[in-house]
Design an enzyme around this catalytic site. Structure first.
Site, PDB file in Angstrom:
ATOM      1  N   GLU A 128       0.873  -1.178   0.000  1.00 30.27           N
ATOM      2  CA  GLU A 128       0.000   0.000   0.000  1.00 30.27           C
ATOM      3  C   GLU A 128       0.908   1.226   0.000  1.00 30.27           C
ATOM      4  OE1 GLU A 128      -3.866  -1.676   2.524  1.00 30.27           O
ATOM      5  OE2 GLU A 128      -2.336  -0.549   3.599  1.00 30.27           O
TER       6      GLU A 128
ATOM      7  N   ASN B 270      -5.953  -3.165   6.652  1.00 23.23           N
ATOM      8  CA  ASN B 270      -6.161  -3.236   8.098  1.00 23.23           C
ATOM      9  C   ASN B 270      -7.461  -2.554   8.508  1.00 23.23           C
ATOM     10  OD1 ASN B 270      -3.842  -4.646   8.287  1.00 23.23           O
ATOM     11  ND2 ASN B 270      -2.589  -2.975   9.078  1.00 23.23           N
TER      12      ASN B 270
END
Ligand SMILES: NC(=O)c1ccc[n+]([C@@H]2O[C@H](COP(=O)([O-])OP(=O)(O)OC[C@H]3O[C@@H](n4cnc5c(N)ncnc54)[C@H](O)[C@@H]3O)[C@@H](O)[C@H]2O)c1
Length: 666
Positions: free
Chosen positions: A150, A189
């Site tokens: 990411e 997450n």
């Protein structure tokens, strides 16, 4: 490129290894010599394994080893680096101090990246003067093997640094997803955050035992059950994340008791031998027979889709990036966006309202867009308003631009209206032009758009770029058997439109023409191909069958014996072989096939009467389904229609005058 990695623990060692594997010089720094020793062993063992498995070429192992320097003075390790990746423990002050030092000692144009799992990039960059070069590069564990990174920007990150970081991610074999806002948990997450709360509350409220849900989840194809996974990651880490989300997302993340209780008693999961499970044998015992369905995958998906919608509302990342990140980061065959596409807004809203009521938390309440009935709208957005100008690079459309009158870009196809009564439909899915439900919708809309357009007489279907289509996207989420039947019927129905459309349709076959791609080509009137195109129906080798009309069309086209051989063996054939079998009519060379097919299309569009062509096409297609006499009846009726057309007069007079006809389609 010179890369410095700070912290040689669980993550730093894998990050160092992958950069070295892709040819970069790496300084791996740690303030603890024992940590460096451990990292060196891990790296060398992994290089040896890669050599053993043939992942790297002979001799390359030594080169990779030599590219990594193990260092213990931060300033020395980073001074020449073009990129620094910090991977020290998740402690804000520690990271802030390291970044303040980096700002002073690194080269002015060095990218300063953090591998933080949660902490805001702007918080880490608090003491940095040149904040434009600070960003997140969030790898997944093990960093040398997991495909995702990411790339996270804060408000202060410079565009140039951000785009450079995306390219760096791609240069080391990763899929780099853009996280456009510095938001807690970034993508993966964050999607996982309400899941953790949910799993904890399931235990707190005695709804199920860990074994029951884990056995069920594994039976549904997840590599690990949720509690098994939390034990594996470490319950202290999970509790730490829940605390962080309680501070940043919602106080309700504090509500979870069972995980905190286990941590308080020193039961941290696999690393301490006890957590939700007993790990003394190295494995958690999860008997299949324990599986229960009090909690279902749909509950989990609903919670994840809800969080994905919140990410979209907050403009953190676009739908495609969220889908990719969840698939790669959590090793799933599909992500929340594709599941959301298979649900109605009302269904999802109801599921979330029930979950929120049952567990007494507003975190599971439907997000604003779902409350307002705008699920489909928000999961289909292609750009956020502020970023509308910065369009992603479009894929090349086969290298020929001239003579294009107009172009319409659907999500997964391009419809190109050209001179001389020709249109091209270019499949434009980033991965091998795989066909999924969205692409089918686009194809249907494009066919309908040109159906009555008298300026289009011949349609070429091919892939943007080098490939036609490698088939159906198998990771597409289809909830049940009946839905799969309907999905199959949808493909059959839309492909049949190509048979029905009153225009000549040419399939230009190149690269891969597999499975659903092959079926699409079989629905066209004429097929042309490169000599080396790879054509096959691999379905039976995957436990599937050709079900977008391939099982029916191929036999009609080349006879049962040949069709059976190709379908039952999954054998790949080339363009030349396909020509010998009568599937393909013309072979064009790889470098010129786009232009050669267009030439054929133009010659048909101007050289044959569109009315005669449409009627002849209908007779051929219908004739194979009806009796001979009915076919002859249809034929004479159609002949009667063409007899009254202007085009017939034009055709005969042009022939007598030895000139080119000018058909008007009247
Ligand atoms: N472990 C994961 O699964 C995972 C996944 C993604 C991101 N992260 C993030 O990556 C970062 C590192 O996590 P980890 O699991 O590798 O931690 P870790 O504890 O395994 O490793 C951290 C390393 O940093 C070293 N260190 C501590 N202070 C230092 C300093 N001042 N200078 C140099 N080295 C120092 C330690 O000796 C240790 O070797 C954290 O921010 C974490 O949130 C972890």
């Amino acid at each position: 490129m010179k890369v410095a990695v700070i912290g040689s623990g669980e993550m730093g060692r894998g990050i160092a290894l992958v950069f070295a594997q892709y040819g970069n010089e790496v300084n791996l720094d740690d303030s603890f010599p024992e940590a460096l020793e451990k990292a060196k062993k891990y790296i060398n063992d992994n290089i040896a394994k890669m050599a053993e498995k043939g992942i790297i070429k002979p001799g390359e192992d030594e080169q990779i080893r030599k590219r990594i320097n193990y260092m213990s003075v931060l300033e020395e390790a980073v001074k020449d680096a073009d990129l620094v990746v910090e991977a020290v423990p998740e402690i804000v002050d520690l990271k802030q101090n390291i970044f303040a030092t980096l700002d002073k000692v690194c080269k002015m144009d060095a990218i300063l990246a953090t591998n933080t799992s949660n902490i805001k990039i702007s918080e880490i960059a608090k003491n940095v003067v040149h904040k434009e070069r600070v960003l997140g590069l969030h790898f997944f564990n093990p960093a040398n093997r997991m495909k995702l990174v990411e790339v996270i920007r804060s408000e202060e990150t410079g565009d140039e640094y951000f785009e450079k970081a995306v390219k760096i991610g791609e240069s080391i074999g990763k899929t780099a997803v853009r996280v456009l806002k510095d938001s807690p948990g970034f993508i993966v997450n964050r999607i996982n955050a309400p899941d953790m709360l949910f799993f904890c509350l399931v235990i707190d409220k005695n709804i199920e035992r860990p074994e029951e849900l884990d056995a069920y989840a594994k039976g549904q194809g997840l590599p690990m059950g949720p509690y098994e996974l939390m034990d594996f990651v470490g319950l202290d880490t999970v509790a730490h994340s829940l605390d962080y989300y309680a501070q940043t997302l919602s106080e309700e993340y504090k509500k979870c008791n069972s995980i905190r209780e286990l941590v308080k008693n020193g039961k941290l999961g696999k690393k301490t031998g006890k957590g939700f499970y007993d790990w003394s044998t190295g494995k958690a015992a999860i008997p299949k027979a324990e599986a229960s369905e009090k909690v279902t995958m749909m509950d989990i998906f609903a919670i994840e889709i809800n969080e994905a919608v919140k990410l979209l509302e907050e403009q953190v990342a676009l739908p495609d990036e969220i889908e990719t990140a969840v698939k790669l980061g959590l090793n799933r065959p599909f992500g929340p966006i594709s599941v959301a596409k298979s649900l109605t807004n009302a269904e999802l809203k109801k599921m979330l309202e029930n979950l929120s009521k049952t567990f007494g938390v507003s975190v599971f309440e439907p997000a604003k867009s779902i409350k307002e009935g705008k699920l489909k709208e928000i999961i289909s957005i292609k750009a956020f308003p502020a970023a509308a100008g910065s369009k992603k690079e479009e894929k090349a459309s086969g290298g020929i631009a001239p003579n294009v009158q107009g172009e319409r870009k659907y999500s997964n196809i391009i419809l190109e209206k050209r001179d001389n009564y020709v249109a091209r439909i270019l499949l434009n899915h980033p991965k091998h032009n795989l066909i999924n439900s969205d692409l089918l919708n686009d194809l249907e809309n494009a066919i309908k758009e040109i159906w009555d357009d008298k300026e289009i007489r011949v349609v070429v279907i091919t892939g943007a770029g080098e490939e036609f289509s490698a088939g159906a996207e198998l990771s597409q989420f289809i909830p049940g058997l009946f839905d799969f039947v309907e999905y199959t019927r949808k493909g059959e129905r839309i492909f049949k439109l190509l048979q029905e459309i009153p225009k000549i349709v040419i399939a230009e076959m190149k690269g891969y023409v597999l499975g659903g791609g092959f079926e699409l080509s079989l629905s066209c009137d004429i097929r042309v191909a490169t000599p080396d195109v790879q054509i096959a129906f691999p379905e039976v080798t995957l436990g599937l069958i050709p079900a977008w009309s391939g099982s029916q069309r191929l036999a009609k086209l080349i006879g049962m014996s040949r069709a059976s051989y190709l379908i039952l063996t999954g054998k790949r054939i080339t363009g030349e072989e396909a020509k010998n079998l009568g599937i393909v009519s013309e072979i064009y060379q790889k470098g010129t096939i786009d232009n050669d097919t267009l030439k054929l299309a133009e010659s048909l569009a101007t050289g044959v009467s569109p009315i005669a062509a449409a009627l002849a096409k209908r007779l051929i297609n219908r004739g194979s389904d009806i009796s001979y006499d009915s076919g002859l009846e249809m034929e004479s009726m159609a002949a009667g229609i063409v007899y009254g057309t202007e085009d017939l007069k034009e055709g005969i007079s042009a022939m007598l005058q030895k000139k080119k006809p000018n058909f008007q389609g009247k």
